[in-house]
Design an enzyme around this catalytic site. Structure first.
Site, PDB file in Angstrom:
ATOM      1  N   THR A 166      52.602  12.927  45.328  1.00 12.55           N
ATOM      2  CA  THR A 166      53.141  12.409  46.585  1.00 12.55           C
ATOM      3  C   THR A 166      54.638  12.357  46.426  1.00 12.55           C
ATOM      4  OG1 THR A 166      51.203  11.031  47.013  1.00 12.55           O
ATOM      5  CG2 THR A 166      53.273  10.218  47.905  1.00 12.55           C
ATOM      6  N   ARG A 194      39.716  10.925  54.665  1.00 11.51           N
ATOM      7  CA  ARG A 194      40.141   9.899  53.696  1.00 11.51           C
ATOM      8  C   ARG A 194      41.648   9.642  53.831  1.00 11.51           C
ATOM      9  NH1 ARG A 194      44.183  10.012  49.394  1.00 11.51           N
ATOM     10  NH2 ARG A 194      43.587   8.487  47.836  1.00 11.51           N
ATOM     11  N   GLY A 196      44.899   7.734  51.950  1.00 12.98           N
ATOM     12  CA  GLY A 196      45.347   7.072  50.725  1.00 12.98           C
ATOM     13  C   GLY A 196      46.282   5.925  51.081  1.00 12.98           C
ATOM     14  N   ASP A 197      47.065   5.531  50.103  1.00 14.91           N
ATOM     15  CA  ASP A 197      48.007   4.429  50.304  1.00 14.91           C
ATOM     16  C   ASP A 197      49.274   4.872  51.037  1.00 14.91           C
ATOM     17  OD1 ASP A 197      48.580   6.040  48.036  1.00 14.91           O
ATOM     18  OD2 ASP A 197      50.016   4.535  47.347  1.00 14.91           O
ATOM     19  N   THR A 217      52.938   6.181  44.188  1.00 12.80           N
ATOM     20  CA  THR A 217      52.196   7.431  44.059  1.00 12.80           C
ATOM     21  C   THR A 217      50.987   7.135  43.172  1.00 12.80           C
ATOM     22  OG1 THR A 217      53.454   8.080  42.107  1.00 12.80           O
ATOM     23  CG2 THR A 217      54.235   8.906  44.205  1.00 12.80           C
ATOM     24  N   GLY A 218      50.057   8.073  43.151  1.00 10.29           N
ATOM     25  CA  GLY A 218      48.890   7.917  42.283  1.00 10.29           C
ATOM     26  C   GLY A 218      47.655   7.542  43.067  1.00 10.29           C
ATOM     27  N   GLY A 220      45.590   6.157  45.362  1.00  5.64           N
ATOM     28  CA  GLY A 220      45.910   5.360  46.532  1.00  5.64           C
ATOM     29  C   GLY A 220      44.917   4.250  46.801  1.00  5.64           C
TER      30      GLY A 220
HETATM   31  N1  ASP Z   1      48.893   8.263  46.505  1.00  5.83           N
HETATM   32  C1  ASP Z   1      48.366   9.483  47.057  1.00  5.83           C
HETATM   33  C2  ASP Z   1      47.057   9.197  47.704  1.00  5.83           C
HETATM   34  O1  ASP Z   1      46.300   8.387  47.215  1.00  5.83           O
HETATM   35  C3  ASP Z   1      48.163  10.588  46.096  1.00  5.83           C
HETATM   36  C4  ASP Z   1      49.027  10.620  44.875  1.00  5.83           C
HETATM   37  O2  ASP Z   1      50.137  10.128  44.889  1.00  5.83           O
HETATM   38  O3  ASP Z   1      48.582  11.148  43.854  1.00  5.83           O
HETATM   39  O4  ASP Z   1      46.778   9.854  48.684  1.00  5.83           O
END
Ligand code: ASP
Length: 308
Positions: A166, A194, A196-197, A217-218, A220
């Site tokens: 992200t 879906r 995410g955050d 990021t990560g 979510g």
């Molecule tokens: N945070 C993002 C999500 O969950 C994806 C990511 O940053 O890896 O959609």
């Protein structure tokens, strides 16, 4: 004047700084920077050429928040608009709402005259197809319903080595105003629809001039459940420093029971322009670009280890 960003923000951070140097607002800088990342065909985690969902459709999530007014705009699961951050900004500025998803978000983007484009590139499609063929061939061949294997996919694609990322940008302009922006194609191979955050204000994005801003990021789902970005800004507002608040917020993520536990990372700036970034994974970095600097510097994120 300064900008911090996730490392993949390098593509847009010079343009964002140019906006600030010309006297532009933090909002203009964040939008300009993120648009270039969204446009980058080599980045399969954001915008054009992002990796698609389980059905092979690219669905984008983005949000923007103005720290001066705490106005916010977000779009989720929007298809066919490469610059999701610009649609999110228009939501913030033109509507009495702050969050549109799916068809409604696309309809609004069209009404606003935002650029439309096919987002799935041949390269992203190949990455998508190869994983499905290799890991869940019966689904790829249409012999099995998606739901029957969704938990198995999720494990395959939750691997932090996989390209699910992200872009985060936080800018402070000459007037001291903060803006935070986030854009993503989300979790690759996700179940259609879906979110995410990234588009969820308080989870992946929060900005408040009085205290600071944070973006994630990560995985979510974890940041949504913990309200991570809002928690960070709230802790700053309660008087904690970046070095006190960041680890506290990140450690809270370890308390979530999560079968698919994955890396979460966060960048943060306080109201005075101090900045830090944090990650549940070691060796992660972020970008910092101050107005007096010739180029951004890549700095280490504070690694927040789990309980022993
Ligand atoms: N945070 C993002 C999500 O969950 C994806 C990511 O940053 O890896 O959609």
């Amino acid at each position: 004047m300064k900008i911090i960003a996730s490392t993949n923000g390098r593509t847009g951070i010079f343009a964002a700084m140019d906006v600030l140097r010309r006297g532009g607002s933090a909002i203009d800088a964040v939008e300009a920077g993120i648009r270039l990342v969204e446009d980058n065909p080599e980045d399969h985690t954001v915008g054009y050429s992002g990796l698609p969902n389980l059905l092979g459709e690219v669905e984008l999530d983005a949000s923007i928040m103005d720290g001066r007014t705490r106005a916010a705009g977000a779009v989720g699961a929007i298809k066919g608009f490469p610059y999701a951050i610009s649609v999110a900004r228009r939501v913030m500025e033109e509507l009495p709402h702050c969050f549109l998803v799916g068809e409604g978000a696309a309809r609004f983007g069209r009404e606003m005259g935002c650029e439309e484009r096919e987002l799935l590139t041949p390269e992203a499609r190949d990455i998508w197809r190869q994983l499905l063929e290799a890991k869940v061939p019966e689904v790829y061949a249409g012999r099995m319903r998606y739901l029957e294997k969704i938990r198995q996919y999720a494990r395959v694609t939750a691997d932090p080595e996989r390209p699910n990322e992200t872009v985060n940008f936080i800018a402070m302009d000459a007037a001291g105003n903060l803006c935070c922006g986030v854009s993503t194609s989300g979790w690759a191979w996700k179940y259609p629809g879906r979110l995410g955050d990234s588009p969820v204000i308080g989870a992946g994005n929060y900005a408040d001039n009085r205290y600071g801003a944070a973006a994630c990021t990560g995985r979510g789902e974890m940041a949504i459940r913990a309200g991570t970005a809002r928690a960070m800004v709230l802790y700053l507002g309660m008087g904690m420093t970046l070095d006190e608040a960041g680890p506290a917020v990140m450690r809270d993520l370890y308390q979530l029971e999560d079968e698919y536990f994955g890396r979460v990372s966060m960048i943060a700036m306080d109201a005075k322009g101090g900045h830090r970034a944090f990650s549940l994974a070691p060796d992660a970095t972020y970008l910092h670009f101050g107005a007096a600097m010739a180029a951004p510097e890549e700095l280490p994120r504070v690694y927040v280890a789990g309980p022993a």
